[in-house]
Design an enzyme around this catalytic site. Structure first.
Site, short mmCIF file in Angstrom:
data_model
loop_
_atom_site.label_atom_id
_atom_site.label_comp_id
_atom_site.label_asym_id
_atom_site.label_seq_id
_atom_site.Cartn_x
_atom_site.Cartn_y
_atom_site.Cartn_z
N HIS A 1 0.86 -1.18 0.00
CA HIS A 1 0.00 0.00 0.00
C HIS A 1 0.90 1.23 0.00
O HIS A 1 1.69 1.44 0.92
CB HIS A 1 -0.92 0.01 1.22
CG HIS A 1 -1.84 1.20 1.26
ND1 HIS A 1 -3.11 1.18 0.71
CD2 HIS A 1 -1.67 2.45 1.76
CE1 HIS A 1 -3.68 2.35 0.87
NE2 HIS A 1 -2.83 3.14 1.51
N CYS A 2 0.75 2.05 -1.03
CA CYS A 2 1.62 3.21 -1.20
C CYS A 2 0.84 4.48 -0.84
O CYS A 2 -0.08 4.87 -1.58
CB CYS A 2 2.13 3.29 -2.63
SG CYS A 2 3.27 4.67 -2.91
#
Length: 392
Positions: free
Chosen positions: A167-168
């Site tokens: 998850h960025c």
């Protein structure tokens, strides 16, 4: 006050579980935490705006007009890849329906049998074979499904994502099967844009310093110092991230698998997804087919919402009530009564009650206009006159 259930059609994205936000009628899908994504936009757009405002006019005249043109093309490509990564479905897997979840639970209980009290039940795992390698499918207690290979549950978005990488927060979305290539192209093009701007910032300062001196060059271009500082600190992180993902792509491996040590731990299990060839691995990740979304977030579904009966019209409320309860309207009932005429089998005490009820029920107003009372017979008149004489 009674409530009436009214069914209406809504988009599925309005009722999807998870922690995502949707825009443009479900076409744009992002995570709820988007503060860092706005910071990314501000840094890219602000740095490029300063470059186009201070350096490009001088460099286009003294060096080449292609410098601002190439910078503009690179900037547009970076923005396109960023928005494509941030606004797309990363590969979210739909959760099991209640019927499907119940069936899976029954299968698991039947396979495990009765577990004695005080003992931990066995893990919910299914084994499949991929390229002569056993791969375990783990059960997700939130989505009620056995996750496909390489899928994982994102705790931030609260969704299972196929080929989950990470998850960025910088792009405001998960990076998975459907947007990983765009994420890699974004980091690669951003690295080139940062190096490009940083290099021509130094060239611009050097060229002006030769003519007017270093201090006067900085006074004429106050945005150059800010650009150099932003590019210097951004360069190491972006270039390092691009190099790390280039290494993962060459091995056909995800960030999640690398952190967990799925294929390089103590077991020394070989990666079943690798082709043992760097070129083939890169072609599969970057040039493979574009996978469609399985979420169907813009599909239609029916939703039942309660509405108070007092606010609705009587006719509409009665009709909606009958349809919401799935019951047919009751047919009209008719009363059928026997003729109130005594016969020879009727007891004497019942004849009096029949006569009173007949007088109450058959009033002159209730008789139809065409009703004609029967004429009295001669025997009845004679009996009536004899009874009258006896009474006197």
């Amino acid at each position: 006050m009674s409530a009436v259930m009214i069914s209406r059609k809504v988009r599925k994205w309005e009722k999807l579980p998870g922690k995502n936000t949707f825009c443009c009628d479900g076409r744009v899908m992002m995570a709820r935490q988007k503060g860092v994504f706005y910071l990314t936009l501000f840094l890219i757009i602000g740095t490029c705006a300063l470059f186009f405002g201070f350096e490009c006019p001088y460099l286009a005249v003294h060096l080449s007009a292609a410098i601002p043109v190439f910078a503009a093309v690179l900037f547009l490509f970076v923005m396109a890849m960023l928005l494509r990564t941030s606004f797309s479905d990363p590969g979210v897997l739909p959760r099991a329906l209640p019927e499907e979840a119940t069936f899976i639970e029954m299968e698991i209980e039947a396979a495990n049998g009765n577990v004695p009290s005080g003992q931990r039940p066995p893990p919910r795992i299914r084994n499949i074979e991929i390229n002569n390698q056993i791969v375990k499918l783990k059960y997700c207690y939130t989505c009620k499904i056995f996750r496909p290979p390489r899928a994982s549950h994102c705790s931030i978005c609260d969704n299972c994502v196929d080929r989950f990488d990470h998850h960025c927060p910088w792009v405001g979305n998960c990076v998975g099967k459907r947007n990983y290539r765009y994420f890699y192209l974004f980091t690669l093009s951003l690295s080139l844009l940062t190096i490009y701007i940083f290099t021509f910032d130094i060239v611009h300062v050097v060229m002006r310093s030769v003519e007017d001196g270093f201090l006067s060059a900085l006074k004429e271009t106050p945005g150059t110092v800010l650009e150099v500082l932003v590019c210097f600190f951004t360069l190491w992180s972006v270039v390092g991230l691009t190099g790390f993902h280039t290494y993962l792509i060459s091995l056909n491996q995800t960030t999640n698998e690398d952190i967990k040590g799925s294929w390089s731990g103590k077991n020394r299990v070989q990666n079943p997804y690798s082709h043992k060839n760097i070129f083939k691995n890169c072609c599969e990740v970057l040039c493979g087919p574009a996978y469609p979304s399985v979420l169907d977030r813009r599909g239609l579904m029916h939703e039942d919402s309660p509405v108070s009966a007092s606010s609705a019209a009587p006719s509409s409320s009665s009709s909606s009530l009958s349809f919401s309860n799935n019951s047919k309207p009751a047919p009209p009932t008719t009363k059928t009564t026997a003729p109130l005429i005594p016969n020879e089998h009727t007891p004497d005490d019942a004849k009096a009650s029949i006569g009173v009820s007949a007088e109450q029920s058959c009033s002159p107003e209730d008789l139809p206009p065409s009703f004609i009372p029967p004429l009295a017979s001669p025997e009845t008149d004679a009996e009536a006159s004899v009874a009258k004489d006896n009474s006197h």
